[in-house]
Design an enzyme around this catalytic site. Structure first.
Site, PDB file in Angstrom:
ATOM      1  N   TYR A 144     -33.977  55.597 -26.724  1.00  0.00           N
ATOM      2  CA  TYR A 144     -32.817  54.682 -27.049  1.00  0.00           C
ATOM      3  C   TYR A 144     -33.000  53.318 -26.086  1.00  0.00           C
ATOM      4  CZ  TYR A 144     -28.018  52.666 -27.019  1.00  0.00           C
ATOM      5  OH  TYR A 144     -26.872  51.727 -27.251  1.00  0.00           O
ATOM      6  N   LYS A 148     -33.751  49.545 -26.935  1.00  0.00           N
ATOM      7  CA  LYS A 148     -32.859  48.205 -26.710  1.00  0.00           C
ATOM      8  C   LYS A 148     -33.363  47.242 -25.775  1.00  0.00           C
ATOM      9  CE  LYS A 148     -28.864  48.587 -28.005  1.00  0.00           C
ATOM     10  NZ  LYS A 148     -28.282  47.996 -29.232  1.00  0.00           N
TER      11      LYS A 148
END
Ligand SMILES: NC(=O)c1ccc[n+]([C@@H]2O[C@H](COP(=O)([O-])OP(=O)(O)OC[C@H]3O[C@@H](n4cnc5c(N)ncnc54)[C@H](O)[C@@H]3O)[C@@H](O)[C@H]2O)c1
Ligand SMILES: CC(C)=CCC[C@@H](C)[C@H]1CC[C@H]2C3=C(CC[C@]12C)[C@@]1(C)CC[C@H](O)[C@@H](C(=O)O)[C@@H]1CC3
Length: 345
Positions: A144, A148
């Site tokens: 994640y 990002k």
């Protein structure tokens, strides 16, 4: 030759507008007189004046039909951070964000506001009053976070005054509030399974938890202040409650507010982190045979046992940002919004 209608500056699209943050953003934008289109893979609600476009943000044609005559795009879609599906994160957060940028350029969108995350600089070790100029995490703690980082770089690099396409990134941290599907529900689920008896570390670590309406406020300020001659172009902004709190005091207040006991017993951070890594490795090895979803992932343990709070001085200076809702008020409103998660409900 067809003439392109100049989009109204109050016409916007929210990609990921069915989600927790996205829906709060849509509601506030409507209150402020914006015409809003939501683009999402699902429709979670209905709201007068809001048009829903169902589609995957990796599909440029689907995006283009949602972005007609739109001047501002808010991009707050992402797979759930708890997922361990590496290819999904790559496809949506990185390849999909490239597609969003391309679609914005083709549709004549003037501003793109990305919901990034303060975690883009977090490597699992203490951050105290971190500013936006901290380097991106060299060893991101999970897929994640890794995607990002790439997403934020893509959006900020796409900023072009020549093309009339301006971009900015908002980096919230630990968003909470009514309808959040993560923080409070995971916490309550852990408490109900008897897993919230322990404090990881000595309990003194300070973190930011940010009320969703404050995060929304930061996004709208960014959109409205983003101009070719403003300092916002291609910049990232921390948006927090500006009230760092002890991680375990925050968790205890929410738990006690909902009728559960606060954690009391201390466990050494290094021990719990080591165990969570071991468990994570075991789940990887066993994945072809059985799917295990551990509650205490290395990411969660790192977040629970280290300092991670950020300065929002840049947002105060450039956006005039002040958090409208205090932490105490935010906790009260949040606890009251989850009657179904109370002990015994
Ligand atoms: N929740 C937090 O604590 C937090 C903190 C910092 C940053 N963020 C960021 O804020 C944003 C919103 O987070 P949230 O907590 O509201 O998450 P959420 O899961 O509630 O909302 C995400 C939305 O994106 C949609 N979506 C996912 N994949 C899509 C795709 N391929 N095409 C179109 N739509 C898609 C989902 O359907 C969902 O409605 C995310 O970018 C997240 O990284 C969240
Ligand atoms: C270990 C424990 C007590 C677990 C229960 C609470 C956690 C589920 C919760 C505490 C901090 C939260 C958090 C996120 C997810 C939920 C928690 C781990 C994020 C990782 C979600 C994604 C965001 O981008 C991160 C951010 O930078 O804001 C969040 C950080 C805090």
């Amino acid at each position: 030759m067809a003439t392109r209608v100049r989009p109204s500056s109050k016409r916007c699209a929210v990609i990921g507008g069915s989600g927790f943050l996205g829906r709060h953003l849509v509601e506030r934008l409507v209150d402020r007189g914006y015409t809003v289109s939501v683009f999402d893979i699902r429709q979670a609600y209905e709201l007068p004046g809001v048009t829903f476009h169902l589609g995957d943000l990796c599909d440029k044609q689907a995006l283009l039909s949602a972005l007609k005559e739109v001047s501002v795009v808010f991009h707050c879609a992402s797979p759930a951070p708890g997922s361990d599906d590496r290819s999904l994160f790559q496809r949506v957060n990185v390849d999909g964000t490239r597609t969003v940028i391309q679609a914005c350029l083709e549709a004549g969108v003037q501003k793109l506001v990305l919901t990034s995350s303060a975690s883009v600089v977090f490597e699992g070790t203490d951050i105290k009053n971190g500013k936006e100029d901290l380097p991106y995490a060299k060893k991101p703690i999970d897929y994640y976070t890794a995607t990002k980082i790439q997403q934020e770089k893509l959006v900020l690099e796409a900023c072009s005054k020549e093309k009339g396409f301006l971009t900015v990134a908002i980096r919230p941290h630990g968003i909470f509030g009514p309808r959040d599907p993560q923080l409070v529900p995971i916490l309550v689920d852990s408490a109900r399974r008897g897993k919230m008896k322990f404090i990881i570390g000595d309990g003194s670590n300070l973190v930011d938890f940010t009320y969703v309406e404050n995060v929304v406020h930061g996004h709208i300020l960014a959109a409205e202040h983003l101009k070719a001659d403003s300092p916002l172009c291609a910049q990232a902004y921390h948006i927090t409650n500006d009230e760092p709190v002890r991680f375990w005091d925050f968790m205890s207040q929410v738990l006690v507010g909902l009728g559960y006991s606060a954690p009391r017993l201390h466990l050494p951070y290094a021990l719990v982190y080591g165990l969570s890594l071991l468990l994570w490795l075991i789940t990887l090895v066993l994945r072809p045979l059985v799917q295990i979803k551990p509650t205490f992932t290395p990411m969660r343990v790192a977040l629970a046992g280290t300092h991670h709070y950020y300065s929002c001085a840049r947002a105060k200076q450039d956006l005039g940002y002040r958090p409208p809702v205090s932490l105490q008020e935010a906790i009260t409103r949040t606890v009251e919004s989850y009657p179904h998660l109370r002990q015994g409900a």
